[in-house]
Design a protein around this motif. Structure first.
Motif, PDB file in Angstrom:
ATOM      1  N   LEU A 134       4.920 -15.816  -0.262  1.00 24.33           N
ATOM      2  CA  LEU A 134       5.298 -16.825  -1.250  1.00 24.33           C
ATOM      3  C   LEU A 134       6.292 -17.821  -0.665  1.00 24.33           C
ATOM      4  CD1 LEU A 134       5.716 -14.589  -4.427  1.00 24.33           C
ATOM      5  CD2 LEU A 134       3.861 -16.216  -3.967  1.00 24.33           C
ATOM      6  N   ALA A 135       7.264 -17.296   0.097  1.00 26.33           N
ATOM      7  CA  ALA A 135       8.253 -18.179   0.717  1.00 26.33           C
ATOM      8  C   ALA A 135       7.585 -19.105   1.725  1.00 26.33           C
ATOM      9  CB  ALA A 135       9.333 -17.341   1.403  1.00 26.33           C
ATOM     10  N   GLU A 136       6.624 -18.574   2.454  1.00 28.30           N
ATOM     11  CA  GLU A 136       5.901 -19.379   3.450  1.00 28.30           C
ATOM     12  C   GLU A 136       5.096 -20.486   2.769  1.00 28.30           C
ATOM     13  OE1 GLU A 136       4.308 -19.385   7.697  1.00 28.30           O
ATOM     14  OE2 GLU A 136       5.972 -18.302   6.813  1.00 28.30           O
ATOM     15  N   LEU A 137       4.481 -20.145   1.633  1.00 25.73           N
ATOM     16  CA  LEU A 137       3.651 -21.120   0.920  1.00 25.73           C
ATOM     17  C   LEU A 137       4.481 -22.068   0.061  1.00 25.73           C
ATOM     18  CD1 LEU A 137       0.677 -18.850  -0.244  1.00 25.73           C
ATOM     19  CD2 LEU A 137       0.802 -20.333   1.762  1.00 25.73           C
ATOM     20  N   GLY A 138       5.669 -21.611  -0.320  1.00 27.72           N
ATOM     21  CA  GLY A 138       6.526 -22.438  -1.150  1.00 27.72           C
ATOM     22  C   GLY A 138       5.993 -22.633  -2.554  1.00 27.72           C
ATOM     23  N   VAL A 139       5.416 -21.567  -3.131  1.00 25.79           N
ATOM     24  CA  VAL A 139       4.818 -21.660  -4.464  1.00 25.79           C
ATOM     25  C   VAL A 139       5.362 -20.566  -5.366  1.00 25.79           C
ATOM     26  CG1 VAL A 139       2.707 -22.686  -3.564  1.00 25.79           C
ATOM     27  CG2 VAL A 139       2.852 -20.194  -3.831  1.00 25.79           C
ATOM     28  N   ASP A 140       5.141 -20.746  -6.666  1.00 25.95           N
ATOM     29  CA  ASP A 140       5.537 -19.740  -7.640  1.00 25.95           C
ATOM     30  C   ASP A 140       4.527 -18.598  -7.617  1.00 25.95           C
ATOM     31  OD1 ASP A 140       7.307 -19.177 -10.151  1.00 25.95           O
ATOM     32  OD2 ASP A 140       5.235 -18.811 -10.790  1.00 25.95           O
ATOM     33  N   ALA A 141       5.018 -17.373  -7.760  1.00 22.44           N
ATOM     34  CA  ALA A 141       4.148 -16.201  -7.677  1.00 22.44           C
ATOM     35  C   ALA A 141       3.024 -16.229  -8.697  1.00 22.44           C
ATOM     36  CB  ALA A 141       4.989 -14.936  -7.855  1.00 22.44           C
ATOM     37  N   ALA A 142       3.292 -16.760  -9.878  1.00 23.76           N
ATOM     38  CA  ALA A 142       2.304 -16.762 -10.950  1.00 23.76           C
ATOM     39  C   ALA A 142       1.107 -17.664 -10.670  1.00 23.76           C
ATOM     40  CB  ALA A 142       2.959 -17.169 -12.264  1.00 23.76           C
ATOM     41  N   THR A 143       1.210 -18.484  -9.629  1.00 21.84           N
ATOM     42  CA  THR A 143       0.096 -19.381  -9.291  1.00 21.84           C
ATOM     43  C   THR A 143      -0.838 -18.773  -8.238  1.00 21.84           C
ATOM     44  OG1 THR A 143       1.273 -20.525  -7.504  1.00 21.84           O
ATOM     45  CG2 THR A 143       1.562 -21.369  -9.747  1.00 21.84           C
ATOM     46  N   VAL A 144      -0.540 -17.539  -7.814  1.00 19.08           N
ATOM     47  CA  VAL A 144      -1.307 -16.909  -6.738  1.00 19.08           C
ATOM     48  C   VAL A 144      -2.069 -15.694  -7.259  1.00 19.08           C
ATOM     49  CG1 VAL A 144      -1.214 -15.858  -4.448  1.00 19.08           C
ATOM     50  CG2 VAL A 144       0.436 -17.638  -5.068  1.00 19.08           C
ATOM     51  N   LEU A 145      -3.360 -15.633  -6.959  1.00 26.94           N
ATOM     52  CA  LEU A 145      -4.196 -14.482  -7.297  1.00 26.94           C
ATOM     53  C   LEU A 145      -4.540 -13.751  -6.008  1.00 26.94           C
ATOM     54  CD1 LEU A 145      -5.909 -12.856  -9.375  1.00 26.94           C
ATOM     55  CD2 LEU A 145      -7.806 -14.384  -8.788  1.00 26.94           C
ATOM     56  N   PHE A 146      -4.181 -12.465  -5.941  1.00 26.31           N
ATOM     57  CA  PHE A 146      -4.451 -11.652  -4.762  1.00 26.31           C
ATOM     58  C   PHE A 146      -5.636 -10.743  -5.029  1.00 26.31           C
ATOM     59  CE2 PHE A 146      -3.358  -7.616  -2.360  1.00 26.31           C
ATOM     60  CZ  PHE A 146      -3.821  -8.081  -1.131  1.00 26.31           C
ATOM     61  N   LEU A 147      -6.606 -10.746  -4.112  1.00 24.72           N
ATOM     62  CA  LEU A 147      -7.805  -9.928  -4.235  1.00 24.72           C
ATOM     63  C   LEU A 147      -7.773  -8.813  -3.194  1.00 24.72           C
ATOM     64  CD1 LEU A 147     -10.490 -12.796  -4.333  1.00 24.72           C
ATOM     65  CD2 LEU A 147      -9.044 -11.961  -6.203  1.00 24.72           C
ATOM     66  N   SER A 148      -7.980  -7.578  -3.659  1.00 26.00           N
ATOM     67  CA  SER A 148      -8.003  -6.450  -2.728  1.00 26.00           C
ATOM     68  C   SER A 148      -8.771  -5.299  -3.348  1.00 26.00           C
ATOM     69  CB  SER A 148      -6.574  -5.994  -2.395  1.00 26.00           C
ATOM     70  OG  SER A 148      -6.591  -4.840  -1.568  1.00 26.00           O
ATOM     71  N   ASP A 149      -9.220  -4.384  -2.482  1.00 22.06           N
ATOM     72  CA  ASP A 149      -9.893  -3.172  -2.959  1.00 22.06           C
ATOM     73  C   ASP A 149      -8.965  -1.963  -2.916  1.00 22.06           C
ATOM     74  OD1 ASP A 149      -9.875  -3.201  -0.100  1.00 22.06           O
ATOM     75  OD2 ASP A 149     -11.392  -1.624  -0.095  1.00 22.06           O
ATOM     76  N   VAL A 150      -7.677  -2.177  -2.544  1.00 19.44           N
ATOM     77  CA  VAL A 150      -6.721  -1.080  -2.390  1.00 19.44           C
ATOM     78  C   VAL A 150      -5.642  -1.193  -3.463  1.00 19.44           C
ATOM     79  CG1 VAL A 150      -5.060   0.026  -0.856  1.00 19.44           C
ATOM     80  CG2 VAL A 150      -7.157  -0.963   0.091  1.00 19.44           C
ATOM     81  N   GLU A 151      -5.553  -0.186  -4.319  1.00 20.59           N
ATOM     82  CA  GLU A 151      -4.639  -0.246  -5.452  1.00 20.59           C
ATOM     83  C   GLU A 151      -3.182  -0.385  -5.013  1.00 20.59           C
ATOM     84  OE1 GLU A 151      -3.980   1.947  -9.757  1.00 20.59           O
ATOM     85  OE2 GLU A 151      -4.757   3.129  -8.077  1.00 20.59           O
ATOM     86  N   ALA A 152      -2.790   0.313  -3.952  1.00 22.02           N
ATOM     87  CA  ALA A 152      -1.395   0.253  -3.507  1.00 22.02           C
ATOM     88  C   ALA A 152      -1.005  -1.152  -3.063  1.00 22.02           C
ATOM     89  CB  ALA A 152      -1.163   1.244  -2.365  1.00 22.02           C
ATOM     90  N   GLU A 153      -1.960  -1.891  -2.505  1.00 26.30           N
ATOM     91  CA  GLU A 153      -1.686  -3.278  -2.115  1.00 26.30           C
ATOM     92  C   GLU A 153      -1.508  -4.151  -3.353  1.00 26.30           C
ATOM     93  OE1 GLU A 153      -4.409  -2.947   1.946  1.00 26.30           O
ATOM     94  OE2 GLU A 153      -4.883  -4.460   0.431  1.00 26.30           O
ATOM     95  N   LEU A 154      -2.328  -3.902  -4.364  1.00 27.36           N
ATOM     96  CA  LEU A 154      -2.221  -4.654  -5.612  1.00 27.36           C
ATOM     97  C   LEU A 154      -0.882  -4.387  -6.283  1.00 27.36           C
ATOM     98  CD1 LEU A 154      -5.816  -3.895  -6.892  1.00 27.36           C
ATOM     99  CD2 LEU A 154      -5.029  -6.048  -5.914  1.00 27.36           C
ATOM    100  N   GLU A 155      -0.452  -3.135  -6.257  1.00 26.34           N
ATOM    101  CA  GLU A 155       0.836  -2.778  -6.863  1.00 26.34           C
ATOM    102  C   GLU A 155       1.981  -3.513  -6.173  1.00 26.34           C
ATOM    103  OE1 GLU A 155       0.828   1.430  -6.423  1.00 26.34           O
ATOM    104  OE2 GLU A 155      -0.306   1.790  -8.277  1.00 26.34           O
ATOM    105  N   ALA A 156       1.930  -3.592  -4.840  1.00 24.15           N
ATOM    106  CA  ALA A 156       2.986  -4.292  -4.097  1.00 24.15           C
ATOM    107  C   ALA A 156       2.981  -5.778  -4.428  1.00 24.15           C
ATOM    108  CB  ALA A 156       2.786  -4.081  -2.592  1.00 24.15           C
ATOM    109  N   ALA A 157       1.776  -6.362  -4.516  1.00 26.23           N
ATOM    110  CA  ALA A 157       1.671  -7.784  -4.847  1.00 26.23           C
ATOM    111  C   ALA A 157       2.185  -8.056  -6.255  1.00 26.23           C
ATOM    112  CB  ALA A 157       0.220  -8.237  -4.707  1.00 26.23           C
ATOM    113  N   GLU A 158       1.838  -7.184  -7.190  1.00 27.44           N
ATOM    114  CA  GLU A 158       2.292  -7.351  -8.577  1.00 27.44           C
ATOM    115  C   GLU A 158       3.801  -7.231  -8.684  1.00 27.44           C
ATOM    116  OE1 GLU A 158      -1.877  -5.495 -10.336  1.00 27.44           O
ATOM    117  OE2 GLU A 158      -0.052  -4.303 -10.329  1.00 27.44           O
ATOM    118  N   ALA A 159       4.389  -6.346  -7.862  1.00 25.09           N
ATOM    119  CA  ALA A 159       5.847  -6.196  -7.876  1.00 25.09           C
ATOM    120  C   ALA A 159       6.538  -7.479  -7.432  1.00 25.09           C
ATOM    121  CB  ALA A 159       6.264  -5.035  -6.973  1.00 25.09           C
TER     122      ALA A 159
END
Length: 230
Positions: free
Chosen positions: A170-195
């Motif tokens: 997010l810091a690299e992109l300079g955007v608000d987190a709510a504007t980013v959708l992360f796609l993954s097949d691994v639940e633990a990765e999704l949990e980290a992104a949601e955090a």
């Protein structure tokens, strides 16, 4: 409103079997000869071997021992940046020689182009090196998809199950987190992104759908329904 799609590769845009049944065996077969041929005259190879030696405690001058530990790391699917970089170099040769073609699901190929044309910015975040990411999308059986992506992230930004990695993105992109959708097949990765505040979509291409409160999709067609709502 979602303005950026950040996607995983393995199990999301591309089949797990392609990575494990094609790419890993190819690297395991060709990496030893590649290292023997280039460890002295190619600075990029030497740099990664320095990192392998440091991480493993093996004498940097013992090339065969370094090759042996890399073979172990491949079997373990070790998330070592140096291994991923060396694999990427070997795969680059394979792609350029026509021995490898990157796999991409037809729905992913379709919607990556649609989303790009719709004005969404697309980024990749994978444990594979940036070089490997560009190769798999640049040499797919459906053509070159690299023009659709605005950038790539690998483990140098942080581990995929680490919340801070997504904050770094997010810091690299300079955007608000709510504007980013992360796609993954691994639940633990999704949990980290949601955090870290990102929106997520869980790709479950095969098997039973999980009982969960998060958005689950069989393919990119279903992901698009989420994007259309936002």
């Amino acid at each position: 409103m979602i303005r950026i799609v950040l996607t995983d590769i393995e199990g999301t845009t591309s089949s797990i079997s392609f990575v494990h049944d094609v790419l890993f065996p190819y690297a395991a077969e060709h990496l030893p000869g590649f290292i023997r041929a280039h460890h002295e005259d190619t600075p990029a190879v030497a740099e990664q071997l320095d990192a392998v030696a440091q991480a493993s405690g093996i004498d940097r001058q013992d090339i065969e021992a370094l090759i042996d530990i890399l073979a172990v790391w491949i079997r373990e699917d070790r998330k070592e940046t140096s291994l991923k970089a060396l694999q990427g170099m070997v795969w680059e040769q394979g792609y350029q020689q026509g021995e490898l073609k990157g796999h991409i699901y037809p729905d992913a190929a379709d919607y990556l182009k649609r989303w790009h044309d719709r004005g969404l910015r697309l980024f990749v975040y994978s444990s594979g090196s940036v070089k490997a990411q560009k190769l798999i999308f640049g040499f797919t059986s459906a053509g070159d998809f690299t023009p659709f992506f605005s950038g790539y992230f690998d483990t140098r930004i942080g581990g995929k199950k680490d919340e801070n990695a997504y904050r770094n993105i997010l810091a690299e992109l300079g955007v608000d987190a709510a504007t980013v959708l992360f796609l993954s097949d691994v639940e633990a990765e999704l949990e980290a992104a949601e955090a870290a505040g990102l929106k997520t979509a869980w790709l479950v291409r095969e098997g039973e759908l999980p009982e969960t409160g998060r958005f689950v999709a069989r393919d990119f067609t279903e992901v698009d329904t989420l994007l259309q709502k936002r």
